[in-house]
Design an enzyme around this catalytic site. Structure first.
Site, PDB file in Angstrom:
ATOM      1  N   TYR A  68       0.802  -1.231   0.000  1.00  0.00           N
ATOM      2  CA  TYR A  68       0.000   0.000   0.000  1.00  0.00           C
ATOM      3  C   TYR A  68       0.830   1.274   0.000  1.00  0.00           C
ATOM      4  O   TYR A  68       0.290   2.369  -0.137  1.00  0.00           O
ATOM      5  CB  TYR A  68      -0.895   0.026   1.252  1.00  0.00           C
ATOM      6  CG  TYR A  68      -1.700  -1.231   1.400  1.00  0.00           C
ATOM      7  CD1 TYR A  68      -2.846  -1.430   0.640  1.00  0.00           C
ATOM      8  CD2 TYR A  68      -1.288  -2.243   2.263  1.00  0.00           C
ATOM      9  CE1 TYR A  68      -3.568  -2.598   0.739  1.00  0.00           C
ATOM     10  CE2 TYR A  68      -2.009  -3.422   2.369  1.00  0.00           C
ATOM     11  CZ  TYR A  68      -3.142  -3.592   1.613  1.00  0.00           C
ATOM     12  OH  TYR A  68      -3.840  -4.751   1.708  1.00  0.00           O
TER      13      TYR A  68
ATOM     14  N   ASP B 189       3.102   2.743  -1.938  1.00  0.00           N
ATOM     15  CA  ASP B 189       3.239   3.623  -3.105  1.00  0.00           C
ATOM     16  C   ASP B 189       2.028   4.549  -3.229  1.00  0.00           C
ATOM     17  O   ASP B 189       2.159   5.771  -3.289  1.00  0.00           O
ATOM     18  CB  ASP B 189       3.407   2.791  -4.381  1.00  0.00           C
ATOM     19  CG  ASP B 189       4.560   1.813  -4.269  1.00  0.00           C
ATOM     20  OD1 ASP B 189       5.667   2.273  -3.953  1.00  0.00           O
ATOM     21  OD2 ASP B 189       4.346   0.610  -4.465  1.00  0.00           O
TER      22      ASP B 189
ATOM     23  N   TYR C 174       5.538  -6.979   7.980  1.00  0.00           N
ATOM     24  CA  TYR C 174       5.547  -7.943   6.872  1.00  0.00           C
ATOM     25  C   TYR C 174       5.418  -9.353   7.438  1.00  0.00           C
ATOM     26  O   TYR C 174       5.675  -9.575   8.635  1.00  0.00           O
ATOM     27  CB  TYR C 174       6.819  -7.772   6.043  1.00  0.00           C
ATOM     28  CG  TYR C 174       6.869  -6.411   5.378  1.00  0.00           C
ATOM     29  CD1 TYR C 174       5.948  -6.095   4.378  1.00  0.00           C
ATOM     30  CD2 TYR C 174       7.764  -5.433   5.785  1.00  0.00           C
ATOM     31  CE1 TYR C 174       5.944  -4.822   3.796  1.00  0.00           C
ATOM     32  CE2 TYR C 174       7.768  -4.166   5.212  1.00  0.00           C
ATOM     33  CZ  TYR C 174       6.846  -3.882   4.212  1.00  0.00           C
ATOM     34  OH  TYR C 174       6.830  -2.635   3.640  1.00  0.00           O
TER      35      TYR C 174
ATOM     36  N   GLN D 289      -6.991   5.910   5.641  1.00  0.00           N
ATOM     37  CA  GLN D 289      -5.728   6.531   6.082  1.00  0.00           C
ATOM     38  C   GLN D 289      -5.848   7.468   7.287  1.00  0.00           C
ATOM     39  O   GLN D 289      -5.060   7.351   8.231  1.00  0.00           O
ATOM     40  CB  GLN D 289      -5.105   7.279   4.908  1.00  0.00           C
ATOM     41  CG  GLN D 289      -3.819   6.671   4.444  1.00  0.00           C
ATOM     42  CD  GLN D 289      -3.150   7.499   3.360  1.00  0.00           C
ATOM     43  OE1 GLN D 289      -3.651   8.503   2.880  1.00  0.00           O
ATOM     44  NE2 GLN D 289      -1.989   7.055   2.953  1.00  0.00           N
TER      45      GLN D 289
ATOM     46  N   ARG E  90       5.740  -0.294   9.245  1.00  0.00           N
ATOM     47  CA  ARG E  90       6.576  -0.936   8.228  1.00  0.00           C
ATOM     48  C   ARG E  90       6.755  -0.006   7.022  1.00  0.00           C
ATOM     49  O   ARG E  90       6.147   1.075   6.955  1.00  0.00           O
ATOM     50  CB  ARG E  90       5.931  -2.251   7.792  1.00  0.00           C
ATOM     51  CG  ARG E  90       4.717  -2.086   6.887  1.00  0.00           C
ATOM     52  CD  ARG E  90       4.058  -3.421   6.545  1.00  0.00           C
ATOM     53  NE  ARG E  90       3.262  -3.300   5.326  1.00  0.00           N
ATOM     54  CZ  ARG E  90       2.445  -4.246   4.881  1.00  0.00           C
ATOM     55  NH1 ARG E  90       2.294  -5.378   5.553  1.00  0.00           N
ATOM     56  NH2 ARG E  90       1.781  -4.061   3.757  1.00  0.00           N
ATOM     57  N   GLY E  91       7.547  -0.460   6.055  1.00  0.00           N
ATOM     58  CA  GLY E  91       7.651   0.224   4.760  1.00  0.00           C
ATOM     59  C   GLY E  91       8.105   1.662   4.897  1.00  0.00           C
ATOM     60  O   GLY E  91       9.112   1.957   5.544  1.00  0.00           O
ATOM     61  N   GLU E  92       7.355   2.557   4.274  1.00  0.00           N
ATOM     62  CA  GLU E  92       7.751   3.974   4.294  1.00  0.00           C
ATOM     63  C   GLU E  92       6.694   4.874   4.928  1.00  0.00           C
ATOM     64  O   GLU E  92       6.989   5.692   5.797  1.00  0.00           O
ATOM     65  CB  GLU E  92       8.056   4.443   2.865  1.00  0.00           C
ATOM     66  CG  GLU E  92       8.458   5.908   2.809  1.00  0.00           C
ATOM     67  CD  GLU E  92       9.031   6.338   1.477  1.00  0.00           C
ATOM     68  OE1 GLU E  92       9.663   5.505   0.799  1.00  0.00           O
ATOM     69  OE2 GLU E  92       8.864   7.518   1.123  1.00  0.00           O
TER      70      GLU E  92
ATOM     71  N   SER F 290       3.736   4.341   6.799  1.00  0.00           N
ATOM     72  CA  SER F 290       3.364   4.154   8.212  1.00  0.00           C
ATOM     73  C   SER F 290       4.569   4.457   9.115  1.00  0.00           C
ATOM     74  O   SER F 290       4.407   4.948  10.236  1.00  0.00           O
ATOM     75  CB  SER F 290       2.826   2.745   8.466  1.00  0.00           C
ATOM     76  OG  SER F 290       3.767   1.769   8.090  1.00  0.00           O
TER      77      SER F 290
HETATM   78  O1  TRH Z   1       2.227  -1.181   2.435  1.00  0.00           O
HETATM   79  P1  TRH Z   1       3.658  -1.006   2.720  1.00  0.00           P
HETATM   80  O2  TRH Z   1       4.398  -2.216   3.015  1.00  0.00           O
HETATM   81  O3  TRH Z   1       4.342  -0.260   1.535  1.00  0.00           O
HETATM   82  C1  TRH Z   1       5.671  -0.553   1.127  1.00  0.00           C
HETATM   83  C2  TRH Z   1       6.573   0.639   1.343  1.00  0.00           C
HETATM   84  O4  TRH Z   1       6.078   1.835   0.881  1.00  0.00           O
HETATM   85  C3  TRH Z   1       7.892   0.381   0.677  1.00  0.00           C
HETATM   86  O5  TRH Z   1       8.722   1.514   0.795  1.00  0.00           O
HETATM   87  C4  TRH Z   1       7.639   0.053  -0.759  1.00  0.00           C
HETATM   88  O6  TRH Z   1       8.812  -0.118  -1.446  1.00  0.00           O
HETATM   89  C5  TRH Z   1       6.826  -1.211  -0.796  1.00  0.00           C
HETATM   90  O7  TRH Z   1       5.572  -0.970  -0.188  1.00  0.00           O
HETATM   91  C6  TRH Z   1       6.596  -1.687  -2.207  1.00  0.00           C
HETATM   92  O8  TRH Z   1       3.822  -0.013   3.984  1.00  0.00           O
HETATM   93  P2  TRH Z   1       3.594   1.573   4.124  1.00  0.00           P
HETATM   94  O9  TRH Z   1       4.585   2.318   3.325  1.00  0.00           O
HETATM   95  O10 TRH Z   1       3.552   1.851   5.540  1.00  0.00           O
HETATM   96  O11 TRH Z   1       2.159   1.839   3.500  1.00  0.00           O
HETATM   97  C7  TRH Z   1       0.989   1.442   4.129  1.00  0.00           C
HETATM   98  C8  TRH Z   1      -0.114   2.439   3.838  1.00  0.00           C
HETATM   99  O12 TRH Z   1      -1.364   1.904   4.242  1.00  0.00           O
HETATM  100  C9  TRH Z   1       0.069   3.752   4.593  1.00  0.00           C
HETATM  101  O13 TRH Z   1      -0.334   4.825   3.767  1.00  0.00           O
HETATM  102  C10 TRH Z   1      -0.889   3.627   5.755  1.00  0.00           C
HETATM  103  C11 TRH Z   1      -1.994   2.829   5.119  1.00  0.00           C
HETATM  104  N1  TRH Z   1      -2.845   2.088   6.031  1.00  0.00           N
HETATM  105  C12 TRH Z   1      -4.183   2.422   6.109  1.00  0.00           C
HETATM  106  O14 TRH Z   1      -4.626   3.367   5.457  1.00  0.00           O
HETATM  107  N2  TRH Z   1      -4.999   1.681   6.907  1.00  0.00           N
HETATM  108  C13 TRH Z   1      -4.550   0.646   7.661  1.00  0.00           C
HETATM  109  O15 TRH Z   1      -5.346   0.008   8.375  1.00  0.00           O
HETATM  110  C14 TRH Z   1      -3.164   0.322   7.602  1.00  0.00           C
HETATM  111  C15 TRH Z   1      -2.624  -0.811   8.421  1.00  0.00           C
HETATM  112  C16 TRH Z   1      -2.348   1.056   6.769  1.00  0.00           C
END
Ligand code: TRH
Length: 390
Positions: free
Chosen positions: A21, A23, A204, A265, A281-283, A285
């Protein structure tokens, strides 16, 4: 300070959802902020509407074009589109080096003046970023130059995404315990659980969640762990002894695990603000946890040859000043051997010192926020740089 409104500027943001999610999470947040705070006419091109819908339930899956929160959203189906110079925005951003349609690039070359073209890169705390931030990359054939723009943790980078109202919203929410309790009650958190250590868990699949659960379960302080649906599915299912759908919950020993629906979000921010400890995790959050002002543990996106451990260490080196328990805990959470603790993590041994240091970690979080604020925010920094090129 009120940002300067720039109504005349248009911006196209191209987002390819590679995985998960993050990106679209970053692009959607960024697009809304550019529109709301800077008056930019934003078009967000995104290839994966179902993933977008999970973080923004208003997304219509069958719409080629839709208007959401003041942002024009276009379904980016393929690379075949034919575009004229009049279709091109003043600022064109490709997120994470995605290939924007060749027809769009050709139209960019036909514009006068030419648009600003930026590649918005991923976040890392490594030092090399400062040397690459804003570097130009001339197109091999066309009269166009793309510039790299890096988010980051220092004044020599683009900074972090942060809405101007965010800090005020967080403080308001955290100053109202009843509002926090009501928010968590939506997910079944009982009044008695409000007094426990409330933990949100987003990681993850390879995170050592089962081992962490075992340590909390046998600990002497109550822990309530809130896990979004679809996260750590195996460990959650094993703990619950049943399916791990939203609403499922169980208590064993000192640990209660509750499965939450995947929330929109803005509610995810509230979840981070309401909990005492956040696993992220990721970027995106990861950055939101930094603005939440609470202790957090980062699960970094895995890369080949453990490149992510280099990035993790680069961040911990900046963040964990004199906080050995946080460093050890974070390294082990990511499967990165920690000096002095041994290769195999013993979570019953790692947890107590970290828990004991949590007030200290929370203080560091506040100090870190101050440091990050001094770098300005990503959207304002990017617009300032764009104006310098026009
Ligand atoms: O989903 P991610 O693992 O995204 C990752 C990273 O961006 C990483 O850098 C990238 O290379 C890879 O994907 C392909 O984790 P991230 O970045 O935290 O994104 C999660 C998004 O989801 C963030 O905008 C928050 C949102 N979210 C919600 O809206 N509701 C929820 O209940 C949860 C758990 C998250």
């Amino acid at each position: 300070m009120q940002p300067v409104k720039d109504r005349a500027t248009s911006l196209a943001l191209f987002c390819k959802v590679v995985d998960n999610y993050g990106d679209i999470g970053i692009c959607w947040r960024f697009a809304r902020q550019l529109q709301r705070e800077h008056g930019i006419a934003v078009t967000l091109w995104v290839d994966d509407l179902p993933t977008f819908q999970r973080i923004c339930p208003d997304v219509a899956l069958d719409a080629e074009a839709q208007q959401l929160a003041g942002v024009a959203v276009r379904h980016w189906r393929d690379q075949e589109g034919v575009f004229a110079p009049g279709d091109v925005a003043d600022i064109v951003i490709e997120f994470f080096a995605c290939d924007i349609p060749p027809g769009y690039i050709a139209a960019m070359a036909g514009c006068d003046p030419r648009p600003v073209w930026l590649n918005l890169e991923g976040l890392t705390a490594e030092e090399w970023v400062e040397g690459c931030h804003t570097l130009p990359s001339p197109h091999p054939r066309l009269p166009l130059t793309k510039h790299f723009f890096f988010p980051g943790f220092t004044s020599k980078t683009g900074g972090l995404l942060r809405e101007s109202a965010l800090e005020g919203q967080r403080r308001q929410f955290q100053s109202e315990p009843a509002a926090m309790a009501a928010f968590l009650a939506r997910f079944g958190v009982a009044p008695a659980e409000m007094a426990s250590l409330k933990v949100s868990l987003f990681c993850y699949p390879h995170a050592p969640v089962a081992e962490m659960f075992a340590a909390w379960q046998s600990g002497d302080a109550p822990v309530t762990c809130l896990v979004p649906e679809g996260v750590a599915v195996e460990a959650v299912r094993a703990f619950l002894g049943s399916a791990a759908g939203a609403g499922a919950a169980a208590t064993r020993g000192a640990l209660t695990v509750r499965v939450l629906p995947f929330v929109a979000q803005p509610d995810y921010d509230k979840l981070l603000w309401a909990c005492d400890l956040n696993f992220v995790r990721g970027e995106d959050s990861f950055v939101r946890a930094q603005w939440a002002g609470k202790p957090f543990i980062w699960h970094i996106y895995p890369q080949d040859e453990n490149l992510h451990h280099v990035k993790l260490r680069a961040f911990l080196q900046r963040y964990c000043v004199n906080m050995d328990s946080l460093t050890a805990f974070s390294l082990h959470w990511n499967g990165a051997p920690a000096p002095g603790v041994g290769e195999r993590a013993d979570w019953s041994a790692l947890w107590p010192p970290f828990q004991a240091d949590m007030a200290e970690v929370a203080r560091r979080s506040a100090g870190w926020q101050g440091e990050m604020l001094a770098n300005g925010d990503l959207a304002s920094n990017l617009l300032k740089f764009s104006r310098s090129l026009r």
